[in-house]
Motif scaffolding. Structure first.
Motif, short mmCIF file in Angstrom:
data_model
loop_
_atom_site.label_atom_id
_atom_site.label_comp_id
_atom_site.label_asym_id
_atom_site.label_seq_id
_atom_site.Cartn_x
_atom_site.Cartn_y
_atom_site.Cartn_z
N GLY A 1 34.90 16.20 -20.42
CA GLY A 1 35.11 17.36 -19.57
C GLY A 1 36.42 17.26 -18.82
O GLY A 1 37.26 16.38 -19.09
N PRO A 2 36.64 18.13 -17.86
CA PRO A 2 37.89 18.08 -17.08
C PRO A 2 37.96 16.83 -16.21
O PRO A 2 36.94 16.31 -15.74
CB PRO A 2 37.79 19.35 -16.22
N ALA A 3 39.17 16.35 -16.03
CA ALA A 3 39.44 15.18 -15.18
C ALA A 3 38.67 13.94 -15.63
O ALA A 3 38.24 13.12 -14.81
CB ALA A 3 39.12 15.50 -13.72
N GLY A 4 38.50 13.79 -16.94
CA GLY A 4 37.86 12.60 -17.47
C GLY A 4 36.35 12.55 -17.31
O GLY A 4 35.74 11.52 -17.62
N SER A 5 35.75 13.63 -16.86
CA SER A 5 34.28 13.64 -16.69
C SER A 5 33.61 13.92 -18.04
O SER A 5 34.26 14.24 -19.03
CB SER A 5 33.89 14.72 -15.68
#
Length: 225
Positions: free
Chosen positions: A79-83
């Motif tokens: 996901g976004p920002a490494g999530s």
């Protein structure tokens, strides 16, 4: 679905294919509390993770059904920002046309990535949600679950030996680049039409000229009606 093999047959995976290493957990049946006895809503969940938290690209999912009527699949992707986030890639896929009968209850199934609702690359975990609304079957799950990566070619079919031994001159010639110029063809066709009309006119003049003798008509050659 690319196809389902009949009950008792082997899975549709061909020779030379290696599934991804994974360890699916046993199906966990969901129960509803609040009463004297927990109710069974007919829903079970199977979680699957790849070793050491590795990410994998999924090309095909192969399994054998055991009285599951509908299947949904969720995958965990970056996901976004490494999530990491869960996304539904298959929703209520029908495995048994009628949940109360045996049809499809023990068939092999093969699901390909083009059937998914989202991208199935860089997947770190998968969750299979099984539903069986019929009270006839007390136990349901999916078995022999295998995940295959992309890039594995199907076994080559056997071709006649003479087909592979053709020399280059014997290969069928390509027509690309050898077609005549359309404008040139059109001009030649028009010229042929003009020549045809000229020949036809000359033939008509020759038929009339057979009565002409030294520039005059021979009256004996004319017929009267």
């Amino acid at each position: 679905m690319s196809g389902a093999a009949g009950p008792g047959q082997g899975p549709p995976a061909g020779p030379g294919r290696s599934p991804l290493p994974c360890a699916p957990r046993p199906a966990a049946v969901l129960q509803l509390g609040g009463g004297a006895e927990p109710a069974r809503p007919g829903v079970a969940v199977i979680d699957l993770r790849f070793p050491r938290g590795a990410a994998a690209d999924v090309q095909e999912i192969v399994f054998r059904n055991f009285y599951t009527a509908y299947l949904s699949v969720r995958v965990q992707r970056p996901g976004p920002a490494g999530s990491r986030r869960w996304v539904t890639c298959l929703r209520d896929y029908c495995l048994m046309p009628c949940p109360h009968t045996e049809e499809g209850s023990q068939d092999y199934f093969s699901l390909h990535r083009h059937q998914m609702l989202c991208d199935v690359d860089q997947v770190t975990a998968m969750r299979f949600i099984l539903r069986q609304p019929s009270p006839v079957w007390l136990h349901f799950t999916i078995e022999e679950l295998q995940i295959f990566p992309p890039g594995q070619k199907s076994p080559q079919k056997d071709f006649p030996s003479w087909l592979s031994q053709l020399t280059p001159p014997e290969q069928p010639a390509s027509l690309h680049g050898e077609l005549p110029d359309p404008e040139k063809v059109s001009t030649e066709v028009q010229q042929m039409w003009v020549l045809t009309e000229v020949i036809r006119a000359r033939q008509a003049a020759a038929r009339i000229g057979r009565f002409d003798v030294d520039g005059c008509y021979d009256i004996n050659l004319l017929s009267y009606t």
